[in-house]
Design a protein around this motif. Structure first.
Motif, PDB file in Angstrom:
ATOM      1  N   ASP A  22       0.825  -1.208   0.000  1.00 47.82           N
ATOM      2  CA  ASP A  22       0.000   0.000   0.000  1.00 47.82           C
ATOM      3  C   ASP A  22       0.860   1.260   0.000  1.00 47.82           C
ATOM      4  O   ASP A  22       0.496   2.275  -0.584  1.00 47.82           O
ATOM      5  CB  ASP A  22      -0.917  -0.017   1.229  1.00 47.82           C
ATOM      6  N   LEU A  23       2.002   1.203   0.684  1.00 53.39           N
ATOM      7  CA  LEU A  23       2.973   2.296   0.675  1.00 53.39           C
ATOM      8  C   LEU A  23       4.366   1.680   0.606  1.00 53.39           C
ATOM      9  O   LEU A  23       4.596   0.588   1.129  1.00 53.39           O
ATOM     10  CB  LEU A  23       2.867   3.153   1.943  1.00 53.39           C
ATOM     11  N   SER A  24       5.307   2.383  -0.027  1.00 48.86           N
ATOM     12  CA  SER A  24       6.680   1.863  -0.079  1.00 48.86           C
ATOM     13  C   SER A  24       7.659   3.012  -0.250  1.00 48.86           C
ATOM     14  O   SER A  24       7.314   4.057  -0.810  1.00 48.86           O
ATOM     15  CB  SER A  24       6.848   0.856  -1.224  1.00 48.86           C
TER      16      SER A  24
ATOM     17  N   GLY B 207      -6.590  -3.744   7.272  1.00 45.76           N
ATOM     18  CA  GLY B 207      -7.985  -3.365   7.484  1.00 45.76           C
ATOM     19  C   GLY B 207      -8.088  -1.957   7.994  1.00 45.76           C
ATOM     20  O   GLY B 207      -7.158  -1.408   8.574  1.00 45.76           O
ATOM     21  N   GLY B 208      -9.221  -1.323   7.757  1.00 47.03           N
ATOM     22  CA  GLY B 208      -9.474   0.003   8.303  1.00 47.03           C
ATOM     23  C   GLY B 208      -8.882   1.128   7.508  1.00 47.03           C
ATOM     24  O   GLY B 208      -9.055   2.277   7.848  1.00 47.03           O
ATOM     25  N   GLY B 209      -8.137   0.853   6.440  1.00 48.75           N
ATOM     26  CA  GLY B 209      -7.600   1.933   5.627  1.00 48.75           C
ATOM     27  C   GLY B 209      -6.327   2.492   6.187  1.00 48.75           C
ATOM     28  O   GLY B 209      -5.885   2.173   7.275  1.00 48.75           O
ATOM     29  N   ALA B 210      -5.765   3.384   5.426  1.00 48.88           N
ATOM     30  CA  ALA B 210      -4.485   3.989   5.768  1.00 48.88           C
ATOM     31  C   ALA B 210      -4.705   5.310   6.461  1.00 48.88           C
ATOM     32  O   ALA B 210      -5.013   6.298   5.842  1.00 48.88           O
ATOM     33  CB  ALA B 210      -3.646   4.188   4.508  1.00 48.88           C
ATOM     34  N   GLY B 211      -4.609   5.331   7.762  1.00 54.19           N
ATOM     35  CA  GLY B 211      -4.776   6.561   8.512  1.00 54.19           C
ATOM     36  C   GLY B 211      -3.643   7.533   8.262  1.00 54.19           C
ATOM     37  O   GLY B 211      -2.539   7.152   7.899  1.00 54.19           O
ATOM     38  N   HIS B 212      -3.944   8.817   8.486  1.00 53.51           N
ATOM     39  CA  HIS B 212      -2.931   9.853   8.261  1.00 53.51           C
ATOM     40  C   HIS B 212      -1.736   9.662   9.190  1.00 53.51           C
ATOM     41  O   HIS B 212      -0.582   9.795   8.786  1.00 53.51           O
ATOM     42  CB  HIS B 212      -3.572  11.226   8.477  1.00 53.51           C
ATOM     43  N   ALA B 213      -2.033   9.312  10.464  1.00 54.22           N
ATOM     44  CA  ALA B 213      -0.938   9.124  11.421  1.00 54.22           C
ATOM     45  C   ALA B 213      -0.053   7.960  11.014  1.00 54.22           C
ATOM     46  O   ALA B 213       1.164   8.000  11.143  1.00 54.22           O
ATOM     47  CB  ALA B 213      -1.509   8.887  12.824  1.00 54.22           C
ATOM     48  N   THR B 214      -0.696   6.891  10.494  1.00 56.65           N
ATOM     49  CA  THR B 214       0.079   5.733  10.071  1.00 56.65           C
ATOM     50  C   THR B 214       1.003   6.089   8.921  1.00 56.65           C
ATOM     51  O   THR B 214       2.177   5.721   8.898  1.00 56.65           O
ATOM     52  CB  THR B 214      -0.865   4.597   9.652  1.00 56.65           C
ATOM     53  N   GLY B 215       0.468   6.815   7.923  1.00 52.49           N
ATOM     54  CA  GLY B 215       1.302   7.201   6.785  1.00 52.49           C
ATOM     55  C   GLY B 215       2.448   8.093   7.207  1.00 52.49           C
ATOM     56  O   GLY B 215       3.588   7.925   6.764  1.00 52.49           O
ATOM     57  N   ARG B 216       2.157   9.060   8.097  1.00 50.12           N
ATOM     58  CA  ARG B 216       3.217   9.959   8.551  1.00 50.12           C
ATOM     59  C   ARG B 216       4.276   9.188   9.342  1.00 50.12           C
ATOM     60  O   ARG B 216       5.477   9.369   9.164  1.00 50.12           O
ATOM     61  CB  ARG B 216       2.620  11.075   9.407  1.00 50.12           C
TER      62      ARG B 216
END
Length: 384
Positions: A86-88, A106-115
């Protein structure tokens, strides 16, 4: 005393480093192999613990090598390596085709997770870059060491060839003169024979050094202990070598203590060490006009000082004069070819026998080599 080093190499997208250490005089070697990609994967923490509830637990963080193989994942079931992340973040150009990837369960990619992923990926890139810089430095250092060793060995072969050729040429020339009857007088004939004997001894010393170097490197050198009077030994040594030494313009003297000096030692080793030091004095210090041997009592040992009034050894060369193949870079050594093994072998022999060989500049000019002669109560390993 130990010797050791690092041997790095890069293969199959992986940087390996082997560290090794060996106690001096023993065949035993300890080693440690590091595979940096595995080391990096071990350094990656369980990222899922570093994020808030509802975000970090829904993401799996993965480190992939250049072939797409998963080296480490933070949590969860084993992932399919072919699944698109999903991200790399790519680790190129430091490690081509390597990447840090995130998979959401699950639950999608939260902003905090991406950051958080970007922050951790950046830290990992910095870690990989630091590891590569360290590995590159080790590779460069090992390459430079190998290049210096190769250059020294080439010079060593050239110098040994010259040293072997010189006495052989003299022996052949004077032998032919004698064979052809060109010695017009008995005195000249004796001089020719003396040159042949002196050059034969010089050749024997060089061959003995080469043989001892080979045995020491392979750990096959054996020693024969016998108890003898050191004062008598030195007197015999001086009598046997006075004529060729004084012929080179050096006055030879010996000073002994009043007390008797009996030691348990290898007589041949002591003679070889002395011959190496005397030969160096004749080569480099003949202009000083003096060569003195002084025996004195030291703590639990005897100390024999071999002193001359030559130019001495430059301060920059002193820490390295006992390294094998090393020869000083000044004009003095350039005029006298040598193998660069004499002092290295002499110190190694003395230390194997429980003694030592040290150097210090002589007060008033010249050199002073200190032979420390122990008298062991029982033989060490390798002694007979």
């Amino acid at each position: 005393r130990f010797e050791g080093g690092w041997i790095p190499w890069f293969t199959d997208n992986r940087l390996y480093i082997i560290g090794w250490v060996r106690p001096a005089g023993r065949d035993l070697v300890w080693g440690l192999e590091l595979e940096l990609s595995t080391l990096l994967s071990r350094l990656i923490p369980d990222f899922s613990l570093n994020f808030p509830e509802g975000h970090g637990r829904e993401a799996i963080y993965v480190l992939k090598d250049g072939t797409g193989r998963i080296l480490h994942q933070s949590a969860g079931d084993v992932l399919d390596p072919d699944r698109v992340p999903d991200l790399s973040v790519s680790l190129s150009p430091q490690l081509p085709h390597w990447q840090v990837a995130v998979y959401f369960t699950g639950g999608g990619a939260g902003h905090a997770t991406g950051r958080g992923f970007l922050i951790i990926s950046g830290l990992l890139v910095a870690l990989v870059l630091a590891a590569l810089l360290i590995g590159g430095f080790l590779l460069f250092r090992e390459s430079e060491r190998n290049r210096r060793d190769a250059r020294r060995k080439t010079t060593f072969v050239a110098n040994v060839s010259h040293e072997l050729k010189t006495p052989l040429t003299s022996i052949r020339m004077y032998a032919e003169l004698l064979m052809e009857g060109r010695a017009a007088s008995e005195e000249k004939r004796k001089n020719y024979l003396r040159v042949i004997v002196d050059e034969s001894r010089r050749l024997a010393r060089l061959v003995n050094n080469l043989l001892d170097f080979s045995r020491l490197e392979q750990g096959r050198k054996k020693y024969r202990l016998e108890r003898f009077c050191l004062s008598d030994f030195l007197g015999e040594f001086i009598d046997a070598h006075r004529m060729p030494i004084e012929k080179e313009g050096l006055s030879l003297s010996l000073r002994l203590p009043e007390e008797s000096a009996h030691i348990l030692f290898d007589r041949d080793v002591l003679e070889q060490v002395l011959l190496n030091l005397v030969d160096n004095a004749v080569k480099y210090a003949a202009g000083g006009g003096e060569l003195a041997l002084v025996l004195q009592r030291a703590t639990l040992a005897w100390q024999l000082d071999v002193m001359d009034r030559g130019p001495g050894i430059p301060a920059g060369d002193r820490p390295r004069i006992f390294e094998k193949f090393y020869r000083g870079n000044d004009s003095l050594t350039a005029d006298h070819p040598g193998s660069g093994l004499g002092l290295s072998i002499a110190r190694r022999l003395m230390r194997d026998m429980g003694g030592d060989l040290e150097y210090e500049a002589r007060a008033g000019g010249g050199s002073c080599f200190k032979i420390v002669i122990s008298d062991p109560e029982k033989p060490e390993k390798g002694l007979e």
